[in-house]
Structures are given as structure tokens and as C-alpha cells.
Design a protein around this motif. Sequence first.
Motif, PDB file in Angstrom:
ATOM      1  N   PRO A  13      86.161  84.743  56.633  1.00 16.43           N
ATOM      2  CA  PRO A  13      85.034  84.943  57.558  1.00 16.43           C
ATOM      3  C   PRO A  13      85.507  85.683  58.803  1.00 16.43           C
ATOM      4  O   PRO A  13      86.652  85.517  59.239  1.00 16.43           O
ATOM      5  CB  PRO A  13      84.602  83.515  57.900  1.00 16.43           C
ATOM      6  N   PRO A  14      84.646  86.493  59.394  1.00 20.71           N
ATOM      7  CA  PRO A  14      85.077  87.231  60.593  1.00 20.71           C
ATOM      8  C   PRO A  14      85.281  86.338  61.813  1.00 20.71           C
ATOM      9  O   PRO A  14      85.999  86.718  62.730  1.00 20.71           O
ATOM     10  CB  PRO A  14      83.946  88.235  60.820  1.00 20.71           C
ATOM     11  N   TRP A  15      84.659  85.160  61.802  1.00 15.10           N
ATOM     12  CA  TRP A  15      84.771  84.255  62.953  1.00 15.10           C
ATOM     13  C   TRP A  15      85.233  82.890  62.482  1.00 15.10           C
ATOM     14  O   TRP A  15      85.019  82.491  61.331  1.00 15.10           O
ATOM     15  CB  TRP A  15      83.426  84.109  63.669  1.00 15.10           C
ATOM     16  N   ARG A  16      85.850  82.151  63.379  1.00 14.35           N
ATOM     17  CA  ARG A  16      86.264  80.784  63.082  1.00 14.35           C
ATOM     18  C   ARG A  16      86.013  79.919  64.308  1.00 14.35           C
ATOM     19  O   ARG A  16      85.993  80.409  65.447  1.00 14.35           O
ATOM     20  CB  ARG A  16      87.740  80.728  62.691  1.00 14.35           C
ATOM     21  N   THR A  17      85.836  78.632  64.072  1.00 16.41           N
ATOM     22  CA  THR A  17      85.607  77.676  65.155  1.00 16.41           C
ATOM     23  C   THR A  17      86.764  76.697  65.172  1.00 16.41           C
ATOM     24  O   THR A  17      87.031  76.017  64.177  1.00 16.41           O
ATOM     25  CB  THR A  17      84.284  76.925  64.955  1.00 16.41           C
ATOM     26  N   LEU A  18      87.461  76.649  66.285  1.00 15.21           N
ATOM     27  CA  LEU A  18      88.584  75.737  66.423  1.00 15.21           C
ATOM     28  C   LEU A  18      88.081  74.340  66.758  1.00 15.21           C
ATOM     29  O   LEU A  18      87.035  74.175  67.391  1.00 15.21           O
ATOM     30  CB  LEU A  18      89.523  76.230  67.528  1.00 15.21           C
ATOM     31  N   GLU A  19      88.837  73.340  66.330  1.00 13.04           N
ATOM     32  CA  GLU A  19      88.444  71.950  66.573  1.00 13.04           C
ATOM     33  C   GLU A  19      88.367  71.689  68.075  1.00 13.04           C
ATOM     34  O   GLU A  19      89.289  72.007  68.827  1.00 13.04           O
ATOM     35  CB  GLU A  19      89.462  71.021  65.921  1.00 13.04           C
ATOM     36  N   ASP A  57      86.303  73.153  70.080  1.00 10.52           N
ATOM     37  CA  ASP A  57      85.813  74.338  70.792  1.00 10.52           C
ATOM     38  C   ASP A  57      84.458  74.718  70.205  1.00 10.52           C
ATOM     39  O   ASP A  57      84.330  74.974  69.003  1.00 10.52           O
ATOM     40  CB  ASP A  57      86.811  75.491  70.641  1.00 10.52           C
ATOM     41  N   LYS A  58      83.433  74.769  71.034  1.00  6.62           N
ATOM     42  CA  LYS A  58      82.090  75.078  70.544  1.00  6.62           C
ATOM     43  C   LYS A  58      81.907  76.566  70.265  1.00  6.62           C
ATOM     44  O   LYS A  58      81.046  76.957  69.477  1.00  6.62           O
ATOM     45  CB  LYS A  58      81.046  74.608  71.558  1.00  6.62           C
TER      46      LYS A  58
END
Length: 766
Positions: free
Chosen positions: A342-348, A350-351
Motif C-alpha cells: 500500500p502507498p500509505w501505512r499507519t503506525l501504532e 499514530d492517527k
Amino acid sequence: MRTSACSFEVPFRVRVALAATLLALAGMASGAPQPAASELPAARDALLAQAQGQRDARDWPLALHSFRLGRERYPQDLAFQWGEIQTLADGGQSAEAVALAQQLLERRPDDPDTLLVMGYAQLRHAGVYASLEYVDRAMQHAGERPYVVREYLLALQRAHLADAALEIARQRPGLLSAQQQWELEADAAAENVRHAALPARGEAERFDAADRALARYDALLAQWRSAGNVPAALVQRVRIDRLQALHARSRMQELVDEYEALVAEGAEVPVYALGDVASAYLYLKQPQRAAALYRQLIAANYLRHEVSARQDQDFGLQYAYADQGEFEAARQSAHAVAAQQPPWRTLEGDKEATPNPAYLDARHMAAMMDFYAGDTPGAQRALERLVAAAPTRSHLRVDLATVYAARGWPRKGEIELKIAEAHDPRDVGLETAQGQVALDLQEWRQARELSADTLARYPENQRAQRLARQWRAHDSAELQLALSKGLGNDNPIAGGRDLGAEATLYSRPLAENWRLLAGLGQRRGNFSDGRAQHNFVRAGLEWRSRDWTVLGELAENHFSHGGRTGGGIGVNYQIDDAWSLQAGAQRLARDTPLQALRNNITSDRLDLGVRWRQSERRQWSFSASPSNFSDGNRRRSLLLSGQERLVTRPNWYLDAGVEIYATRNRRNDVAYYSPLSERSLLPSLRWNHTLRQDSARAWTQFAGIGLGGLTQQGYGGSALGVLSYGQRYRINDLFEVGGTLSAISRSYDGRREREWRIAFDLNQRF
């Protein structure tokens, strides 16, 4: 890198009975309630032995029952509490073990044995570093006790600090068993290998860690062979670990030789070592073997959860496919991997979503696989999008510049490299790309300096090696040979059984921009009125600099009427990546018709031309060539030619071409072919197929067909046809050879001639 699987040796087994007795005695001295004297110490010893036996048998519930029974009967006896903590940790209840050990430590914070027990519980609960904290505290309080020192050594070893542990072990000989000592030495050597794989602090130290690791392995193996009693499995493990040190030092051939020796001996090389072996095969241009190992790693799901390891495997496999010429497989694999990211990721915690570096890397790789497969427009568009999205990633600009240069736009590539230089000026990929662009632009000094710098700093780097080979080829003398032979021809221009041969020798570059040249050649052919022959010797000077190439020469010509001195000059000016101008003038032109020379008629020639080259897929050129013959004839020739790519596939492409030619002569009452007016139109198709290619070697075949027509004043129109087939072989940057067989059908003065011709050329640098 594998290390020894160490756990706490249980000094408590040896000391448990003694500890129980001592603690019991301490309890009596304190006035605590005690069992009957008949129970001391036999009953307690029996219960401890029973509990320890159940623990050794991994019967955790029964062992816990026995240890807790002992705690109830002998509450002051810490041996039962230690055993309970260890059993809880072994049985998967590490949190309860840590809690119970913490209760003991609150009462006895400096007791080394309790600290060791807490270290045991933490090893199962939080890992080697949490365990080391408590074992280290025990060492601080009781470093004189051998069993504490032994546990400290093993804790250091588990925490990948085997070098420190080995230093202490050498100061305390006999503390470890022979097997423990050997395993510690193996782990210490493995630590050196891990350090060798890390980025070096300075360029001068790049291989120091790897050299030290290899020296240590060699000494260790020699010592073990001399001892003769080291287990074969441990020797084999050290040889396998040594493969990574060879990889870090880029001694790839030695790595492969050792791997193949291990396999031949029946060793099962573990999966953790196969990535380095696959990389070595890829480096040594053995992509089939590399691909097999990469597929094995992927099938085993080895470290696929780690982004860097997964990329090494996926990208390595794609490069292996490309190096085999399986470009479509490489493209499909690269695009499939890119689609999974995926082009984006969400870190734990971090919204906000952040860019995914793995997505960028995978898209970058897919673009490069498109490039290797010949889809240069697609690779260009993809890289331009990536550069726009991540403008500070210099390696993206470097590869974009490489694509630009391959498309014939070195100046455009030069701009991208200048921008990349602001972010990482000493990167080896950047400098080698700058060196190759400098060669394209005839910036000789810059190319020389960049090649020398990158090869000195990164002698193992294949890009640096490639640039060095290209520079050596440029900085060499050069021999050019060309041969053309007519097979049964009888046309009025070349004559029957005609032959053309020429050899030109260029010196090494002088003062960077200059080359001396010397050459000789011969043309001959049979005509209805006899044989004609032209021999010539030439000498000259060539000057090459950015945008300019100028060549001047003198030539001594010998034909039927003695010798004559001529000469010429040629100039090529590259305006930009698309446009170039050509101009030349010859006194006693070498392509004067043989029949004219046989009749003592010479010619002078002027050449003017312009070329527009959009890319490797489209170009047009126009030239005008007026000639003045010594018999008063004036010839004016025009040529317009173009090429357009129709189809591109990974290993072949098809071009359409066209040639429009027109010539006029003032006289046709001369002894050589000289139509008053002649015009031709020749559309054609040319197919080029790569049979084999790697970084330096290439073997190609090509075929062409053209069908058009020509008109000659006084004779009307007629068909014009051309067929050709040839092959070219380039061994390296120093040697290239090619040959072509062609058939031509056309009319001269209304008479159709069918010609067969073979042409051969060779280029050797030395």
C-alpha cells in the motif's frame, strides 16, 4: 547468523541439597518452627530430588506440586521457592515466575542466587537483555563465585556479547566445559561477521571488520583441525557462518566454492546462509543458480515478515530473471510485488497515515524491470512520477538519469544527476552514473576522475567496475577493420567481384581530447573495359570534446594513373540531445566511382547534414552531398531517412524505416555511371533480436526487408528491393565484430541487376 542455544545451567541441581540443609539450619537458629529431627535432612533431600526429577521430565504440574509442598513444609528453605520459579518459567507461566521472584528480591535484594533465579525467569518472560540485567547484578555481588561467573558468561553469550564473554573465559580457564568454550569461540567469530555486514563509519574501514572476521575464522578452524577433537557439526557450522564474512568482503568466488564444497560433503546448509549464497551467484553472473536459491528462500517463508529481508529476496529474484534474459518474468514478479504494497501505512499510536517506504522501493524496482525489458517510455514515466513524489531520494534520480542516457538524452540525465548530487554527493551509484554520462558527453577529464574515485573507494562494486572498464576502453588504442565483398555482382558502380577493405588505427587519447590516426585501404572491381583498383593510405588527427568532434586527414591515393595527394575534414556538432549538425569536405574523395578513377577522373566532395533524434524510437536525418568531378561533371545528391519504432518486446524490436534519395548529374556522357536524374523511395522493416546479453557481452541478430521503387531519367520507373540478415557479437568493451549478408535488386540504365554482398567489420581496443 545462528548462535548457540544457551540456557541457564542449573547450578542449583548440584547445590540444592546443600542449600536446603544450610537454610534449614539457618531456620533453626532463628527459632522458626521446624519439623522433627528425623526429617532432617533426608526427607527434605528426597522431596527436592523428587521435584527436580519431575521438572527434568518436563512434568510441570507434578513438579510444581512437589516444590509447593516443600515450600509449605519448609517455608524458610529457598531451594523450593527457586525450583518453583524455574518450573513456572519452564512451563509457560513466566509472568507468575517473575512475580514470585520479585517477592523474593524485595526481601533479599542483593542475594546473588535469587538474582540468578530472577534472571532465569526474565529469560523466559522478557528475553535475553532483561535476563542479563539481573545476572549482571549477581556478578557485581558475587563475582568471586565460579558458578555466578559461569552464568554471567552464558548470559553475555545469549545477548550476542560473546566477545566480552570470551575475554572473561580466557582469564578464567576451566570455568566452561570444552563444548561450551568451542561454542563461545564460534559465537564470538559470528559477532565479527555481523559487524562486518553493518555500514562502515569511514570509507577506508569498509572491509576492516570483514577482514578481521575472516582472519579469526581461519585461525579458529586451523586450531580446531590441529586439536582434532572438535565435533564435526560445530566445525561445519563455523564454515557456514564464515560464508557471510566472505560475502561482506565481496569474495564471492570463494563463497561459492566453499558453499559447493559443503554441499558436496553432504552438509545441509541452513536457510539463513542461502541469501548470501544467492547474492554471490548473482554477482558472479550465474543467475540460474541465484534464482533457484531465491525461490527456495521465498518458499520457506524465511524472514518474510521483515521488510528488508523480503525485499532482498524479491528484488534478488527479479534481477536473476533479468540477467537470464527472462525479462517478462522479471516484470511480472516486480509488478506483483509492487501491487502488494500500500502507498500509505499507519503506525501504532499514530492517527495520521505516513508514506510507505516499501511501496516506493517496489515501484522503483518495477520501473527498472520495465527498463531492462525495453519499455523505456514506461520506465521513464514511472521514475518521473516517483521523483516528483520523493524528490530527495537521490537513487531515484540516478536511475532516471540512466534511463534518459539510454534514450539518447545524456544532457537531460546530467541535470538530474546534478540535483541528486545536492543530496548525496559521494554516493557510488551517483558517481558512476555521472561518469557514464561524462563519457557520453565526451567530458573526458570528469569521466577519468570519477572512475578513479569510485574504483578506489568501492573496488568490489559492479557499477564502479563497469565504469572502469568503459574508461579503459576509451583510454585505449583502437583498430577498426571493414570488409565488403560482392558475390557475382556486375553493376556499373562497384563492378563485378568487387572488394572493399579498409583498416584504421587510432592512438590512445593524447592530452585527453586528441587522437592520431593512420589507415590504409583498397577498392577494386571488374568492369567491361577492364579492372579498376584504388589503393590509399591516410593519416590524420581527431579532436573530441563536449559537443564537438573534428577530424582532419591527408591521404595518398594510388589508382591506374599514379598517385595523388588528397585530404579532408569532418565536423560534427551536437546542439542538444535532439539536434546535431554534420559538415565535411574531401579533396580527392575516397568514394569516387572506380570507373572514374580508372579513366583518370577524380572528384571533390562536400557533405552537409542535420539529424533530429527524438529518442531511440524515432529519428530523421537529411544530408546534401554536392560533388565536382575533374571532367566537368557536377553531381548533387540529397538523402532523407527516418526510423520509427513499431513494436518493442523484451528481447526484440521492429522498426520501420524509409529512405528518399535524389541525385542529378550535369553530364551522362562519361565513363562512369552518371544518370542525369535519379530518384528512389525505399520503405523498409528492420528486426533486431538479442540472443544473449549481460553487462558486457551481447550477441544479436538482425534482418531487414525493403521494397520500393526508383525512376531514372530516360529509363522510367522500376522496382527496388533489399533483403539483409546479419549478426553482431560483443565480447566486452574492447572487442566487437559483425557480419551482414544482403541481396539487392535494382535497375541501372534500364538493366536489372541482382547483387549479393557480404560485409564484415571488427573493432578492437587494446
